[in-house]
Design a protein around this motif. Structure first.
Motif, PDB file in Angstrom:
ATOM      1  N   MET A   1      -9.735 -35.565   4.484  1.00 55.37           N
ATOM      2  CA  MET A   1     -10.003 -34.545   5.507  1.00 55.37           C
ATOM      3  C   MET A   1     -11.406 -33.987   5.282  1.00 55.37           C
ATOM      4  N   THR A   2     -12.290 -34.127   6.280  1.00 55.71           N
ATOM      5  CA  THR A   2     -13.661 -33.627   6.257  1.00 55.71           C
ATOM      6  C   THR A   2     -14.394 -33.972   4.964  1.00 55.71           C
ATOM      7  N   PRO A   3     -14.562 -35.267   4.680  1.00 58.16           N
ATOM      8  CA  PRO A   3     -15.172 -35.666   3.406  1.00 58.16           C
ATOM      9  C   PRO A   3     -16.603 -35.200   3.223  1.00 58.16           C
ATOM     10  N   ASP A   4     -17.397 -35.096   4.303  1.00 57.73           N
ATOM     11  CA  ASP A   4     -18.799 -34.711   4.145  1.00 57.73           C
ATOM     12  C   ASP A   4     -18.930 -33.315   3.538  1.00 57.73           C
ATOM     13  N   LEU A   5     -18.194 -32.357   4.056  1.00 56.61           N
ATOM     14  CA  LEU A   5     -18.257 -31.005   3.520  1.00 56.61           C
ATOM     15  C   LEU A   5     -17.722 -30.971   2.094  1.00 56.61           C
ATOM     16  N   ARG A   7     -17.666 -33.325  -0.119  1.00 56.49           N
ATOM     17  CA  ARG A   7     -18.640 -33.922  -1.040  1.00 56.49           C
ATOM     18  C   ARG A   7     -19.799 -32.981  -1.291  1.00 56.49           C
ATOM     19  N   LEU A   8     -20.279 -32.346  -0.239  1.00 54.42           N
ATOM     20  CA  LEU A   8     -21.422 -31.448  -0.375  1.00 54.42           C
ATOM     21  C   LEU A   8     -21.108 -30.277  -1.305  1.00 54.42           C
ATOM     22  N   LEU A   9     -19.926 -29.714  -1.157  1.00 53.80           N
ATOM     23  CA  LEU A   9     -19.551 -28.546  -1.959  1.00 53.80           C
ATOM     24  C   LEU A   9     -18.816 -28.918  -3.242  1.00 53.80           C
ATOM     25  N   ASP A  10     -18.472 -30.209  -3.378  1.00 52.31           N
ATOM     26  CA  ASP A  10     -17.717 -30.723  -4.525  1.00 52.31           C
ATOM     27  C   ASP A  10     -16.381 -29.998  -4.657  1.00 52.31           C
ATOM     28  N   ILE A  11     -15.612 -30.036  -3.563  1.00 53.22           N
ATOM     29  CA  ILE A  11     -14.294 -29.412  -3.512  1.00 53.22           C
ATOM     30  C   ILE A  11     -13.284 -30.412  -2.974  1.00 53.22           C
ATOM     31  N   ASP A  12     -12.018 -30.091  -3.139  1.00 54.99           N
ATOM     32  CA  ASP A  12     -10.950 -30.962  -2.656  1.00 54.99           C
ATOM     33  C   ASP A  12     -10.401 -30.527  -1.305  1.00 54.99           C
ATOM     34  N   ILE A  13     -10.459 -29.228  -1.033  1.00 52.53           N
ATOM     35  CA  ILE A  13      -9.856 -28.664   0.174  1.00 52.53           C
ATOM     36  C   ILE A  13     -10.925 -27.889   0.943  1.00 52.53           C
ATOM     37  N   PRO A  14     -11.142 -28.196   2.224  1.00 53.06           N
ATOM     38  CA  PRO A  14     -12.221 -27.545   2.980  1.00 53.06           C
ATOM     39  C   PRO A  14     -11.846 -26.156   3.504  1.00 53.06           C
ATOM     40  N   ILE A  15     -11.424 -25.303   2.580  1.00 57.45           N
ATOM     41  CA  ILE A  15     -11.111 -23.911   2.894  1.00 57.45           C
ATOM     42  C   ILE A  15     -12.033 -23.028   2.074  1.00 57.45           C
ATOM     43  N   LEU A  16     -12.756 -22.154   2.750  1.00 56.19           N
ATOM     44  CA  LEU A  16     -13.684 -21.234   2.097  1.00 56.19           C
ATOM     45  C   LEU A  16     -13.180 -19.813   2.284  1.00 56.19           C
ATOM     46  N   SER A  17     -13.251 -19.009   1.233  1.00 52.06           N
ATOM     47  CA  SER A  17     -12.869 -17.602   1.370  1.00 52.06           C
ATOM     48  C   SER A  17     -14.061 -16.803   1.862  1.00 52.06           C
ATOM     49  N   ALA A  18     -13.806 -15.908   2.798  1.00 57.08           N
ATOM     50  CA  ALA A  18     -14.871 -15.087   3.363  1.00 57.08           C
ATOM     51  C   ALA A  18     -15.340 -14.049   2.349  1.00 57.08           C
ATOM     52  N   CYS A  33     -11.290 -21.117  -5.780  1.00 54.87           N
ATOM     53  CA  CYS A  33     -11.943 -22.274  -6.386  1.00 54.87           C
ATOM     54  C   CYS A  33     -10.959 -23.102  -7.209  1.00 54.87           C
ATOM     55  N   GLU A  34     -10.140 -22.437  -7.998  1.00 54.24           N
ATOM     56  CA  GLU A  34      -9.194 -23.146  -8.850  1.00 54.24           C
ATOM     57  C   GLU A  34      -8.149 -23.899  -8.041  1.00 54.24           C
ATOM     58  N   ALA A  35      -7.903 -23.460  -6.813  1.00 58.99           N
ATOM     59  CA  ALA A  35      -6.932 -24.140  -5.942  1.00 58.99           C
ATOM     60  C   ALA A  35      -7.546 -25.329  -5.222  1.00 58.99           C
ATOM     61  N   GLY A  36      -8.845 -25.560  -5.417  1.00 52.61           N
ATOM     62  CA  GLY A  36      -9.503 -26.685  -4.767  1.00 52.61           C
ATOM     63  C   GLY A  36     -10.375 -26.312  -3.602  1.00 52.61           C
ATOM     64  N   GLY A  37     -10.403 -25.009  -3.263  1.00 56.40           N
ATOM     65  CA  GLY A  37     -11.245 -24.539  -2.175  1.00 56.40           C
ATOM     66  C   GLY A  37     -12.587 -24.045  -2.679  1.00 56.40           C
ATOM     67  N   TYR A  38     -13.232 -23.202  -1.881  1.00 53.30           N
ATOM     68  CA  TYR A  38     -14.585 -22.748  -2.193  1.00 53.30           C
ATOM     69  C   TYR A  38     -14.647 -21.239  -1.978  1.00 53.30           C
ATOM     70  N   GLY A  39     -14.943 -20.513  -3.038  1.00 52.62           N
ATOM     71  CA  GLY A  39     -14.990 -19.057  -2.953  1.00 52.62           C
ATOM     72  C   GLY A  39     -16.393 -18.548  -2.660  1.00 52.62           C
ATOM     73  N   THR A  40     -16.459 -17.381  -2.034  1.00 49.82           N
ATOM     74  CA  THR A  40     -17.741 -16.745  -1.712  1.00 49.82           C
ATOM     75  C   THR A  40     -17.676 -15.293  -2.140  1.00 49.82           C
ATOM     76  N   VAL A 312      -4.144 -21.037  -0.061  1.00 43.27           N
ATOM     77  CA  VAL A 312      -4.984 -22.215   0.157  1.00 43.27           C
ATOM     78  C   VAL A 312      -4.128 -23.453   0.364  1.00 43.27           C
ATOM     79  N   ARG A 313      -3.191 -23.670  -0.537  1.00 40.82           N
ATOM     80  CA  ARG A 313      -2.359 -24.879  -0.451  1.00 40.82           C
ATOM     81  C   ARG A 313      -1.490 -24.874   0.802  1.00 40.82           C
ATOM     82  N   GLU A 314      -0.924 -23.725   1.149  1.00 42.50           N
ATOM     83  CA  GLU A 314      -0.045 -23.641   2.313  1.00 42.50           C
ATOM     84  C   GLU A 314      -0.795 -23.960   3.601  1.00 42.50           C
ATOM     85  N   ILE A 315      -1.972 -23.364   3.765  1.00 38.77           N
ATOM     86  CA  ILE A 315      -2.754 -23.611   4.974  1.00 38.77           C
ATOM     87  C   ILE A 315      -3.175 -25.075   5.048  1.00 38.77           C
TER      88      ILE A 315
END
Length: 331
Positions: A1-5, A7-18, A33-40, A312-315
């Motif tokens: 799912m959305t490999p480009d993003l 790869r760019l962020l080096d994450i497994d799940i394309p969910i970012l926290s606001a 981050c620990e769940a595979g997403g990207y924190g801000t 993160v995982r549920e969504i």
């Protein structure tokens, strides 16, 4: 799912926290981050030492990549330098336009994410070198830069640029994520749903109001909670402060009922004043319900307090199920 993003962020799940100021601290960012997403993490408006300390606090909790959120309408050159010196993975820029800042951050080795409210803003940011565009729809909670709804904004932005687009605004479950991806987004930026996470640093009364709110409880205001952040449109839960203001004819700043009165104390003992831009902390005291309770229109989908990693995982799992079933939806 959305490999480009991913790869760019080096994450497994394309969910970012606001980057919810006052609510998204190191614990929430690290958990995402620990769940595979990207924190801000929001670190704008702070001395350089505090920016560095905030970065270190996240790194003490996770080895994952994350971004530092910076407001462009405030002095920010030193904060960018601190991010470069600390070798943060990315900066998230919002509330303004600054091609020079994008270029400086890129020269320093940072990945650059820029929040926009229109396709034209997206084009300007991408031409300046932005790696990721965050398309923030009008449904978003907190401070809202543009006036276009997510449904219309995301495909317009995706058509305008050749970099990954992250959809923001009104997304609170897997259905919203699946919809955003079909509109052309490569990932989603979620805020209000994470206010109900165990890691969010908000007052229990604020969280309770989030859990009880229907989708109609979230209202957009041009200048209601302008204390400490003037001329910045925003979206928050309707409350007694907003009702009194409307009943007084939506008076302009300086003429509003109860303006300037202390309605509580922050954890340091400083007064929280009516119409102040302020996120109630767990240790805030006073009339919490009368303060600025930021929330997007996705609030009606938020019903449980959960660990951020579980959210993160549920969504993600729900979005995958929906997209896997997509070929049969029109049959």
């Amino acid at each position: 799912m959305t490999p480009d993003l991913c790869r760019l962020l080096d994450i497994d799940i394309p969910i970012l926290s606001a980057p919810m100021g006052g609510a998204a601290g190191p614990d929430l960012v690290a958990a995402v981050c620990e769940a595979g997403g990207y924190g801000t993490i929001p670190l704008w408006g702070r001395p350089v030492a505090a920016v560095a300390a905030g970065i270190d606090a996240v790194r003490a909790r996770t080895g994952g990549n994350f971004a530092v959120n910076i407001r462009l309408d405030l002095p920010h050159d030193e904060a960018i330098r601190a991010c470069i010196d600390r070798q943060v993975h990315a900066v998230s820029l919002f509330w303004g336009h600054s091609p020079a800042t994008i270029e400086a951050a890129r020269r320093g080795g940072l990945t650059v994410m820029v929040s926009v409210g229109s396709a034209e803003e997206a084009r300007i940011a991408a031409e300046a070198g932005a790696d990721v565009i965050v398309a923030q729809g009008w449904e978003a909670g907190g401070h809202v830069w543009g006036q276009v709804a997510t449904l219309a904004l995301v495909p317009a932005v995706a058509d305008a640029v050749n970099v990954p687009v992250v959809a923001a605004g009104g997304i609170a479950d897997g259905r919203g994520m699946a919809a955003a991806l079909t509109l052309g987004a490569s990932g989603v930026w979620i805020g209000t749903r994470f206010l109900a996470s165990r890691e969010a640093t908000i007052h229990p009364d604020y969280r309770a109001r989030i859990l009880a709110a229907p989708e109609t409880a979230s209202e957009w205001y041009g200048d209601l909670y302008d204390g400490n952040w003037p001329k910045a449109p925003h979206r928050a839960l309707a409350n007694a402060t907003a009702r009194a203001w409307r009943e007084a004819g939506a008076a302009a700043p300086g003429q509003r009922p109860g303006e300037g009165e202390a309605i509580g104390l922050d954890p340091r003992g400083a007064a929280v004043r009516r119409y102040q831009s302020y996120t109630p902390h767990p240790e805030t005291s006073g009339d919490i319900a009368a303060m600025s309770l930021w929330a997007g229109q996705g609030v009606g989908l938020v019903r449980d307090v959960q660990p951020a990693a579980e959210i993160v995982r549920e969504i993600h799992e729900e979005a995958r199920r929906i997209l896997n079933a997509a070929p049969g939806l029109l049959e």
